[in-house]
Write an enzyme that holds these catalytic residues in place. Structure first.
Site, PDB file in Angstrom:
ATOM      1  N   HIS A  59       0.821  -1.211   0.000  1.00 27.38           N
ATOM      2  CA  HIS A  59       0.000   0.000   0.000  1.00 27.38           C
ATOM      3  C   HIS A  59       0.860   1.268   0.000  1.00 27.38           C
ATOM      4  O   HIS A  59       0.554   2.235  -0.690  1.00 27.38           O
ATOM      5  CB  HIS A  59      -0.894  -0.031   1.244  1.00 27.38           C
ATOM      6  CG  HIS A  59      -1.859   1.101   1.333  1.00 27.38           C
ATOM      7  ND1 HIS A  59      -3.074   1.084   0.686  1.00 27.38           N
ATOM      8  CD2 HIS A  59      -1.803   2.277   1.988  1.00 27.38           C
ATOM      9  CE1 HIS A  59      -3.720   2.195   0.949  1.00 27.38           C
ATOM     10  NE2 HIS A  59      -2.970   2.944   1.734  1.00 27.38           N
TER      11      HIS A  59
ATOM     12  N   HIS B   4     -10.183   3.095  -0.610  1.00 26.53           N
ATOM     13  CA  HIS B   4     -10.296   2.687   0.791  1.00 26.53           C
ATOM     14  C   HIS B   4     -11.114   1.408   0.822  1.00 26.53           C
ATOM     15  O   HIS B   4     -12.095   1.289   1.556  1.00 26.53           O
ATOM     16  CB  HIS B   4     -10.918   3.799   1.640  1.00 26.53           C
ATOM     17  CG  HIS B   4     -10.178   4.036   2.917  1.00 26.53           C
ATOM     18  ND1 HIS B   4     -10.777   4.288   4.107  1.00 26.53           N
ATOM     19  CD2 HIS B   4      -8.846   4.024   3.179  1.00 26.53           C
ATOM     20  CE1 HIS B   4      -9.860   4.437   5.056  1.00 26.53           C
ATOM     21  NE2 HIS B   4      -8.690   4.280   4.513  1.00 26.53           N
TER      22      HIS B   4
END
Lengths: 79, 753
Positions: free
Chosen positions: B57, B108
């Site tokens: 990420h 998200h």
């Protein structure tokens, strides 16, 4: 007949913006001795049968509380 | 504090201590690399920092080699408009008048699966802080969303929570939500995609960067207190696939406080206005680890941090946890000593807690101490930028040829008027095409008073100056096209967003992207990713719109099943005078309806085939020259006042486009399809490069001249006629507005209550 109370609180590590807002308001009202506020929910369930612990667990864990971020406690008040 | 902390001295004297690097998501060779960088074993705090910063990420370790193309295939237009390019928190685009616009899209996804409301809410919070960090005032948000099948039980858990979270957080911030998407496909079950885009406006001389420079300057942490939110959330949540256990395995979730974010926004505006910061960075994934290491590396400097000065919500947090905490609504700024008092005064005014936690120095190292003990001593670049880079193997999937050969030609096609009418109503009512009002009505679309267009228009437009300068943004993505051909799928997503922006009269300028994929360790997925980035970079070069930044989300898969390869592309455009915008709804009786572009038999990946349960064949052909031409016509015709309405033709085809225009306007139309064409193809093919324009009779000559000059085929396909109260497709069928409306508007309320 029974009354069952389910208290739901945010888990201790989870941010509680409402509790913080209350704390801020208390400070402005002069209650600076209060250092922390956590706000929760209280459910009062009236039953017309003897409480079934497993069923209550299911009610609390699937609907009343969001167990990802909340803890709950169940207590039978009268029977 | 009596807690035993693992200090740098401990690390030097006890090299043999076994460390839980695997549990933190690090591979054995990555752990050895850390030991090599440091010349010793890392302390537990250093290990925490490296593990979170080297996660997929934060480090983009699997995608980096492919994302480089966006920096290599740069269109010549970029140098004229890009004030800040890729690499900073968000790209900054010059829009004239001394103003610039910054925009970015982020995912998200995993947090929104675990806790839909808070996951989606903090997604908004995070992207808004990214925009804020550039010195900008956020002016609008958008949310492209993707869920499992609309009737799946888990979709009914996830979708309402996500929508409520976006509305809850965004509405409290007072930011209009001007568009987005809601798409359903069974592969997103268990892997919902919650992407969030934010747009901000910044005067040229106020643009901020995130570099820590100037020895002796203070490092200030301000905003919310640090708690145990999402500890390890970034590495654990974003880098591990959900297994079959479902949502029982639940790590700590971040909870957002939009009112804290709102005062943070206002405090930052004042800090920027008074020029009180040297550099600024938001705290998102990886929290303090990320902010300190990135700012120090960006500034080619060193930094010393007293971690025990960080204001805590929970006094029992260990230093490793403080470093990894993802508590929301926090920012980090570098402030010169002579500006410190003014900085603190602004924070006090807005009731924002601010503490100097560190100091910039010339050491070239990031050092952190905890109650007098040194717990971190690292070269900041090794944490922030020199993470592992993987050339992951990829190969064209073995099933790709069979999938492409399985064209939807054998599906029974409607032919009679009644069958075509039924097909249109079925498409209009399908969850992917039905009215999204149930979702967007929960968002505030007009707060701030500058929204000119919002959902369901082709793009959202907000006015950014008093004399009418506006920016338009649209996001698009089609995972089914991507599955059939990821190279073309990415180009089609870009083309549609580009076309949508132009359709409303704005000139497309720049691109942001959120690339949502399955596991990069799967060679099929990695091939899809490689093809997608190649297709997108090539198309951006051709259309003259540079990529300004973006985000990659991998590991969107359950077991062996990856999601459809889903690049979500955001295009930003500018319109000189928002009064000239082109709306979706037609209005004037007798206005002519023109279709630009060409229609051929293209049903691979189409919504019509999807409703028959079919996915195969090839996606519509891409013609970027054509896209550019029709976009030019859309912008020029809007500027010259030749148009009363326009709407692009995409998913669902021309029939759905016309139905949406009629529903939005409340007036009907007579449609005459070309005599020589199959009405089914005319109505439902998803051929790209097409826009429907509505032109008053008096302007038709100028309009057709404009099309002829550019060599774009234009077909007059109908007339607005309020006496009809429906769509009358001549020699075929009539669909009344009432039944179209019932079909379009009934779907979401009946699914989600």
């Amino acid at each position: 007949m029974a009354r069952v109370v389910v208290d739901v609180m945010l888990k201790p590590e989870i941010l509680d913006p409402q509790g913080q807002a209350v704390l801020g308001a208390l400070a402005r009202l002069g209650h600076s001795d209060i250092t922390s506020v956590r706000q929760g929910k209280r459910f009062e369930l009236e039953l017309d049968a003897a409480p079934d612990a497993a069923a209550l667990e299911e009610v609390a864990s699937t609907l009343l509380a969001n167990t990802v971020i909340e803890d709950y406690s169940i207590r039978v008040e009268e029977s | 504090m009596t807690r035993n902390v693992d200090t740098v001295k401990d690390a030097e004297t006890t090299p043999e201590v076994a460390q839980p690097f695997a549990e933190l998501g690090l591979k054995p060779d990555e752990y050895s690399q850390i030991r090599e960088h440091l010349g010793r074993r890392p302390t537990s705090s250093e290990l925490a920092m490296y593990s979170v910063m080297w996660s997929e990420h934060c480090s983009y370790k699997s995608s980096k080699v492919h994302l480089r193309q966006f920096g290599e295939k740069v269109p010549s237009e970029a140098k004229d408009i890009l004030l800040v390019g890729m690499g900073e928190n968000a790209g900054v685009v010059d829009v004239g008048d001394g103003l610039a616009v910054t925009f970015k899209i982020e995912s998200h996804n995993h947090p929104s699966y675990v806790e839909p409301y808070q996951g989606a809410a903090t997604g908004i919070g995070g992207i808004v802080r990214d925009i804020l960090t550039m010195g900008a005032r956020p002016v609008a948000v958008m949310d492209p969303l993707r869920f499992g099948a609309a009737d799946a039980p888990d979709t009914h858990r996830v979708l309402p929570g996500v929508v409520a979270g976006i509305g809850g957080y965004g509405n409290c911030l007072g930011l209009p939500n001007i568009g987005g998407e809601v798409v359903f496909d069974e592969t997103y079950l268990g892997n919902p995609l919650v992407n969030a885009l934010c747009v901000g406006v910044v005067p040229h001389d106020r643009i901020q960067l995130s570099a820590a420079t100037g020895a002796g300057n203070h490092v200030i942490l301000f905003g919310a207190k640090t708690g145990g939110d999402g500890i390890g959330g970034v590495s654990v949540l974003a880098s591990e696939t959900f297994d079959d256990e479902g949502p029982s395995k639940r790590p700590s979730v971040q909870v957002g406080d939009p009112f804290a974010e709102k005062v943070l926004i206002e405090a930052c505006q004042e800090l920027f206005e008074q020029q009180l910061v040297v550099g600024i960075q938001d705290l998102g994934g990886a929290g303090i680890s990320c902010a300190t290491s990135e700012m120090a590396s960006n500034g080619d400097s060193g930094m010393h941090v007293w971690l025990d000065r960080v204001p805590l919500r929970d006094s029992t947090l260990a230093p490793e946890e403080i470093l990894m905490s993802e508590s929301q609504e926090r920012m980090c700024a570098v402030v010169a000593p002579d500006k410190l008092d003014a900085f603190m005064a602004v924070c006090r005014k807005w009731d924002v807690e601010a503490v100097a936690i560190g100091e910039v120095n010339d050491s070239g190292r990031l050092t952190i101490e905890w109650h007098g003990a040194q717990i971190v001593d690292v070269p900041p670049k090794t944490v922030a930028h020199d993470g592992p880079v993987y050339e992951r193997p990829f190969a064209r999937p073995q099933w790709q040829d069979a999938l492409q050969a399985d064209a939807p030609t054998s599906l029974p096609r409607p032919t009679s008027g009644d069958e075509l009418r039924a097909a249109l109503l079925q498409l209009v009512a399908s969850p992917n095409l039905a009215s999204k009002a149930w979702v967007t009505d929960q968002y505030d679309r007009y707060v701030m008073g500058n929204t000119v267009l919002a959902q369901p228009e082709d793009s959202g437009i907000v006015r950014i100056t008093d004399d009418g300068l506006g920016v338009a943004v649209s996001t698009d993505g089609n995972g089914r096209y991507g599955k059939l051909d990821p190279y073309a799928g990415a180009q089609l997503a870009l083309a549609e967003a580009y076309r949508n922006v132009a359709t409303t009269g704005a000139k497309p300028l720049a691109v942001t992207n959120c690339l949502n994929f399955g596991s990069p360790e799967d060679t099929d997925v990695m091939w899809q990713f490689a093809e997608t980035t190649r297709g997108l970079a090539d198309a951006c070069l051709k259309l003259g719109v540079p990529v300004t930044g973006g985000n990659v989300s991998f590991y969107n898969q359950t077991g062996d099943t990856a999601i459809l390869p889903t690049p979500v592309i955001g295009v930003l455009g500018v319109i000189d005078d928002v009064a000239r915008r082109t709306p979706l709804a037609w209005d004037g009786d007798g206005d002519a309806i023109w279709l630009l572009g060409e229609t051929s038999d293209e049903f691979g990946g189409s919504e019509w085939a999807h409703l028959q349960g079919h996915l195969g064949g090839l996606p519509p052909a891409v013609d970027l020259d054509r896209e550019r031409q029709i976009a030019e016509i859309a912008v020029a015709a809007s500027r010259d006042g030749l148009l009363t309405a326009a709407h692009d033709v995409s998913v669902g085809g021309l029939g759905v486009t016309l139905a949406e225009m009629a529903l939005r306007s409340g007036k009907g139309a007579r449609i005459f399809l070309p005599d020589d064409a199959d009405p089914f193809i005319s109505l439902f093919s998803e051929s790209a490069g097409r826009i429907v324009f509505v032109v008053p009779r008096s302007e038709e000559v100028r309009f057709t001249d404009m099309c002829t000059a550019r060599g774009v085929p234009a077909t007059r396909i109908g007339v607005v006629d309020s006496s009809i109260e429906g769509l009358e497709v001549q020699d075929s069928f009539t669909a009344a507005l009432d039944e179209l409306r019932a079909a379009s508007e009934g779907t979401f309320p009946s699914l989600f209550g």
